[in-house]
Enzyme design. Structure first.
Site, PDB file in Angstrom:
ATOM      1  N   ASP A 406       1.020  -1.069  -0.025  1.00  0.00           N
ATOM      2  CA  ASP A 406       0.001  -0.014   0.026  1.00  0.00           C
ATOM      3  C   ASP A 406       0.756   1.380   0.203  1.00  0.00           C
ATOM      4  O   ASP A 406       2.106   1.117   0.477  1.00  0.00           O
ATOM      5  CB  ASP A 406      -0.776   0.200   1.168  1.00  0.00           C
ATOM      6  CG  ASP A 406      -2.226   0.839   0.990  1.00  0.00           C
ATOM      7  OD1 ASP A 406      -2.187   1.549   0.288  1.00  0.00           O
ATOM      8  OD2 ASP A 406      -2.996   0.459   1.773  1.00  0.00           O
ATOM      9  N   GLU A 409       3.221   5.220  -3.837  1.00  0.00           N
ATOM     10  CA  GLU A 409       3.467   6.322  -4.625  1.00  0.00           C
ATOM     11  C   GLU A 409       4.437   7.192  -3.788  1.00  0.00           C
ATOM     12  O   GLU A 409       5.177   7.938  -4.842  1.00  0.00           O
ATOM     13  CB  GLU A 409       2.277   6.914  -4.788  1.00  0.00           C
ATOM     14  CG  GLU A 409       1.382   7.750  -3.776  1.00  0.00           C
ATOM     15  CD  GLU A 409       0.445   6.775  -2.939  1.00  0.00           C
ATOM     16  OE1 GLU A 409      -0.413   7.041  -2.139  1.00  0.00           O
ATOM     17  OE2 GLU A 409       0.397   5.360  -3.316  1.00  0.00           O
ATOM     18  N   ASP A 479      -7.936   4.290  -3.698  1.00  0.00           N
ATOM     19  CA  ASP A 479      -8.955   4.602  -3.130  1.00  0.00           C
ATOM     20  C   ASP A 479     -10.147   5.251  -3.458  1.00  0.00           C
ATOM     21  O   ASP A 479     -10.303   6.525  -3.312  1.00  0.00           O
ATOM     22  CB  ASP A 479      -8.503   5.106  -1.725  1.00  0.00           C
ATOM     23  CG  ASP A 479      -7.520   4.209  -1.067  1.00  0.00           C
ATOM     24  OD1 ASP A 479      -7.506   3.101  -1.414  1.00  0.00           O
ATOM     25  OD2 ASP A 479      -6.739   4.813   0.092  1.00  0.00           O
TER      26      ASP A 479
END
Length: 803
Positions: A406, A409, A479
Site C-alpha cells: 500500500d 506512490e 482509494d
C-alpha cells in the site's frame, strides 16, 4: 621543413572535420557503433539504436555532460547495421525497420517508417533547457515538444480518473498520487510509442499546436521512440525495453475477499470458513493494516496487535481451507519500529508528512499527537535490503503468500515545495519522485526471487511506473470513491495502463469510500452498483472485493435465491469456469508480450468508431466485455425489477460476434442494444474463438483440467493455445510447461487439436475434451453444462475432428 609541418597540421584538421562531418556542413557529427552523435552548436544530440525498432534520443546543452543510467530500462543499446545518409543539413540513420532524421542545425528529430512515411516529428526549436537549482545542484528544467497529426489518437500515460480513452487534448500534472498513476509514455494509433524517461514532476500537455513533456529536473532530454506497427507491437517493444512479465500463480486469478479492515485473527479466518460453508468459490483473503498495533508501530511487519494471538496458526488455518493470504505492508515506518531505528541510523528516512498523520487512531487526525511516521528511501539499495530483511523474518517466515504494498506512490500529505529537497540515494526526491513505486516494488520482488523459487512472487500495489511489469505486481487504481462514474472510469484507467505495457490491473470492487451513499449497504442503489462493479471485476486481471465504510462479503448482499446474491455468485462461478482461458491468456502475456485487458483499438485500429470507446474492451483475445455503468433497478431506494434494463454497445467491424449468453451470431460494425438483467452484462465472443471451459470449483487448484469443455464459436477461422504448468513456481522459466494448440477451419467445419508440446511434473497424460459448436439454433449459449457435440480422449497426439 616548416612548410611540411604546416601541411601536416592543415591535413590533420581537414581529416578531423571530415570525420565529424562527412557532409561538409558547418556543424559536426560522427558515427557511433550504436547510432550517431551530432553537435548543433547549442546542444549535443545522440541517437542510439537499441534495436531496429527502438531508438533512444539524448540531448543536452553544449559544454555540459549528460550520463544517466535508466531506472526503467533494462535493455542495452546494440551495435546495429545502420545506413547513414546526408542531404544538406539533414543526417539520416536507417535500420531495416525505420529511419531517424536529424537536422544538424536546428536539432529537430523526425521518425519515419522504412518506406518513408513520417510517424512523428519534434517541433522545430521544441527542445528546452531552463537552468534550475535543484536543492543546491545546478541542473535544468527540460522539455520537448512534438507534432502529431490532427486526428491521431494516443493512449497510455498511466491511470487517471477522468474517463478518457483517447488522451488527445489532455493536460496532466504528473506526480504520483493515490488514485492517479503516472507513466510518461504514450502510444499512437499509427503504431509507435514514446517513453519520456524522466522521474521528476512532469507536465504533459496535448493541444492542437503541440504535444509536450516538461520535467522539473534533468541534466538533459532523454526519450525512447518505439515502432511496433500496431498497439501489440508497441506494447511488446516497451516490454523488450523495460522488462518482461513473469507468470502469476494460478490461484491469483481466483476470487479475492478483503475489507478495510479485518480486526482480528478469528474474523479473518472466519470469512474464509464462511465462504467454504456457503459453497461460494474463494482463493484469497487479504489482511489490511493495524495488525501491528498502534500508529507508532506503523508497518512493523509483525503481529503486535493482541487480536492476532497466533499468526502462524492463522496462516495455517487459511491454507487448510485451501485459500491464500496476502498482507498489507507500507512504504513508511512508525518511530517505535525496528525498521525505523535502523534506517534512521544511516539517514535513509525522508522528512515529509505521510499517512498516518497522528499517533491517535481517532478521526480526524489530532495534530497534537503527530505519528512521526516517515517514508523510507527506496532508492537506496541498502534501505531496500533492510526493508526485505524484516519482511522476510516477520511475515514471509509465517507462510504469507504475497504482499499488498500500500501507499507505494508514496502518500505525501500537506506537501511543501521544500519537501522535494529531501535527499535520496540518487539525488533529490524531486529528481526521482515518480519512480518511487518502481523501486520499492522492485526491491521486494528482487529479494524474494533470491531466496525462493518454489513460490511465485505476487504483489498487489497502489502505484506504478514504467517497467514495473517485470516485478510480479498487479496495480490497483487506489482509494476511489464509489459512484457510477467511478466504475466507468476504472475501465479506461485500466486500459490505458495496459497500453503502457503493464498488463495486470484491478480496482476495489464496489469502490473504496462510500461517501456518496451515506446509508451504505442499506442504500439499494449502492448494492446495485456493487453487483455491476463485481461483474466488471470478473473480467479484470484480478477479481478483488475491497473497501471501507461497509463490509463486502457476499452474504452482506442477501442470501441464495435473492437477485443480488445470486448475481454475485453467478459471476464468481463464471470466473472459475474461465480459469483455463485466463491462465492461458496470462501465458500469452508472458510468452508473447500480449495484454489481458485489450482496448478495442488494439484489435480493430482500422475501425475509427472504436478509437475513443471508454466502456468496452476485450478480455483476452476472444471476449468482448461491456460492463453496465448506470443504475437500472433502483426506484426510490428500493429494488424494482419490473422493467428489464438495457445498454447500448458497439460491435467492432472486421469480425462477427456471438452473444455469450444466447449464442446469437451478429455482424460487426453496428451499434446494438442488449437487455441487461441484474445478472447479465453484454458479453460477446469473437467469431472463430475457441474457449476452454473448466470445471465447477471452490478454489483454483481443486480439480485437474482433465474434463474441459472446448467451445468453438463459428463464423471465422480461429486458434487457441491451452497452457499448463505447475501453477506456482518458476520451473516454467526452465521450459517445464506444456501447450496444446486448437485450430478451427470454419469453411470445412474442422477442428484440429495439435500434438502436445512440452512437459512438466504432474502433467496429465490422458484427458477428455468435450467439444461444443456454439449456435443459437441448438440453444448452446450460456449453459455451461450442456451436452457436447463430441467427446474425445486426448493422450497428446494430434486429432482432427469434423463438427
Amino acid at each position: 621543413m616548416k612548410h611540411c609541418e604546416t601541411f601536416r597540421k592543415v591535413t590533420g584538421l581537414l581529416l578531423l572535420l571530415f570525420f565529424f562531418n562527412p557532409s561538409g556542413n558547418a556543424n559536426e557529427w560522427q558515427k557511433t557503433d550504436k547510432g550517431a552523435k551530432i553537435n548543433t552548436g547549442n546542444s549535443t544530440i545522440e541517437v542510439q539504436f537499441f534495436s531496429s525498432t527502438i531508438v533512444r534520443i539524448l540531448k543536452w546543452p553544449t559544454g555540459t555532460d549528460f550520463v544517466k543510467e535508466s531506472l526503467s530500462v533494462v535493455k542495452s543499446a546494440e551495435k546495429s547495421a545502420l545506413r547513414y545518409g546526408t542531404k544538406g543539413d539533414l543526417i539520416t540513420l536507417t535500420s531495416d525497420m525505420m529511419s531517424v532524421e536529424v537536422n544538424s542545425i536546428s536539432g529537430q528529430v523526425l521518425f519515419h517508417t522504412k518506406e518513408g512515411q513520417q510517424l512523428l516529428a519534434e517541433k522545430p526549436s521544441g527542445s528546452t533547457f531552463t537552468p534550475f537549482n535543484d536543492a543546491g545542484s545546478a541542473t535544468y528544467n527540460v522539455g520537448q515538444s512534438f507534432l502529431l497529426e490532427e486526428d491521431e489518437a494516443i493512449y497510455g500515460l498511466g491511470i487517471q480518473q477522468q474517463g478518457k480513452m483517447n488522451q488527445r487534448n489532455a493536460s496532466l500534472r504528473m506526480i504520483q498520487g493515490n488514485t492517479d498513476d503516472y507513466i510518461p509514455f504514450f502510444q499512437s494509433v499509427k503504431g509507435y510509442g514514446l517513453f519520456w524517461d524522466n522521474y521528476s514532476p512532469t507536465q504533459f500537455t496535448d493541444s492542437p499546436e503541440e504535444t509536450s513533456f516538461v520535467s522539473e529536473v534533468g541534466d538533459g532530454i532523454d526519450y525512447y521512440f518505439l515502432y511496433g506497427g500496431d498497439a501489440d507491437g508497441v506494447v511488446a517493444a516497451m516490454r523488450e525495453l523495460t522488462g518482461d512479465v513473469p507468470m502469476f500463480p494460478l490461484w491469483s486469478y481466483g476470487y479475492w475477499q478483503s475489507k478495510e479492515r479485518y480486526k482480528s485473527q478469528d474474523e479473518t479466518v472466519g470469512v474464509v470458513r464462511r465462504y467454504r460453508e456457503l459453497g461460494v468459490p474463494l482463493d484469497g483473503i487479504i489482511q489490511d493494516w493495524q495488525y501491528w498495533g498502534n500508529n507508532y508501530l506503523w508497518n512493523a511487519m509483525e503481529f503486535l496487535n493482541p487480536e492476532f494471538y497466533d499468526p502462524a496458526r492463522m496462516v495455517e488455518d487459511v491454507h487448510r481451507l485451501h485459500a491464500h493470504m496476502i498482507i498489507s505492508i507500507w512504504s513508511s515506518f512508525g518511530p517505535m519500529t525496528k525498521q525505523y531505528r535502523e534506517l534512521k541510523e544511516d539517514n535513509m528516512l525522508m522528512d515529509f508528512i505521510t499517512w498516518p498523520q497522528s499517533g491517535s487512531e481517532k478521526w480526524p487526525p489530532n495534530p497534537d499527537y503527530p505519528s512521526g511516521v516517515r517514508v523510507y528511501d527506496a532508492f537506496h539499495p541498502r534501505a531496500r535490503e533492510i526493508y526485505w530483511k524484516y519482511l522476510n523474518s516477520g511475515l514471509l517466515s509465517l507462510g504469507m503468500d504475497g504482499w499488498w504494498m500500500d501507499s507505494t506512490e508514496p502518500d505525501h500529505l500537506d506537501w511543501k515545495p521544500e519537501d522535494f529537497d529531501n535527499q535520496t540515494y540518487l539525488g533529490s526526491f524531486r529528481k526521482v519522485r515518480n519512480a518511487y513505486p518502481l523501486m520499492t516494488v522492485g526491491g521486494v520482488y528482487t529479494n524474494q526471487r533470491k531466496v525462493m523459487s518454489d513460490k511465485r512472487v505476487f504483489i498487489l500495489t497502489r502505484s506504478a511506473f514504467a517497467g514495473q511489469q517485470r516485478y510480479g505486481a498487479n496495480v490497483w487504481s487506489g482509494d476511489v470513491v464509489a459512484s457510477w462514474d467511478a466504475l466507468r472510469n476504472q475501465i479506461s484507467g485500466g486500459l490505458n495502463l495496459t497500453l503502457c505495457g503493464i498488463p495486470h490491473y484491478n480496482s476495489d470492487i464496489g469502490g473504496f469510500f462510500l461517501w456518496n451513499f451515506p446509508r451504505k449497504l442499506q442504500d439499494t442503489e449502492y448494492r446495485e452498483l456493487y453487483v455491476r462493479w463485481l461483474q466488471f471485476g470478473a473480467f479484470s486481471p484480478m477479481m478483488r472485493s475491497h473497501g471501507a465504510d461497509a463490509p463486502r462479503e457476499i452474504w452482506q448482499f442477501g442470501q441464495k435465491g435473492e437477485k443480488q446474491y445470486d448475481a454475485i455468485e453467478k459471476f464468481i462461478r463464471l470466473r472459475y469456469r474461465l480459469l483455463p482461458y485466463i491462465y492461458s491468456t496470462s501465458w500469452d502475456v508472458t510468452h508473447n508480450r500480449s495484454s489481458m485487458m485489450r482496448a478495442l483499438m488494439m484489435d480493430f485500429a482500422d475501425d475509427r468508431k472504436v478509437l475513443d470507446i471508454n466502456d468496452q474492451y476485450l478480455f483476452g483475445r476472444s471476449l468482448l466485455v461491456a460492463p453496465v455503468t448506470e443504475s437500472m433497478y433502483t426506484r426510490e431506494n428500493r429494488e424494482d425489477y419490473s422493467v428489464t434494463g438495457s445498454r447500448e454497445l458497439y460491435l467492432p467491424s472486421g469480425a462477427k460476434w456471438v452473444d455469450f449468453w444466447s449464442g446469437e451470431l451478429l455482424n460487426g460494425g453496428q451499434t446494438i442494444r442488449r437487455e441487461t438483467p441484474i445478472d447479465i452484462i453484454p458479453l460477446y465472443v469473437k467469431s472463430g474463438s475457441i474457449l476452454p471451459i473448466g470445471p465447477e470449483l471452490q478454489y483454483a487448484e481443486e480439480k485437474p483440467w482433465d474434463n474441459l469443455e472446448i467451445r468453438v464459436y463459428p463464423g471465422a477461422n480461429g486458434s487457441f493455445t491451452l497452457y499448463e504448468d505447475e501453477n506456482d513456481n518458476y520451473n516454467y522459466e526452465k521450459g517445464l510447461f506444456s501447450t496444446i494448440s486448437f485450430n478451427w477451419d470454419d469453411k470445412r467445419r474442422r477442428l484440429t487439436i495439435g500434438a502436445r508440446e512440452g512437459e512438466f511434473p504432474g502433467m496429465l497424460q490422458e484427458r477428455t475434451f468435450h467439444i461444443t459448436l456454439v449456435s443459437q439454433e441448438k440453444g448452446k449459449g450460456m449453459n455451461l453444462d450442456q451436452k457436447s457435440d463430441r467427446k474425445v480422449v486426448y493422450t497428446g497426439e494430434k486429432i482432427t475432428l469434423k463438427l
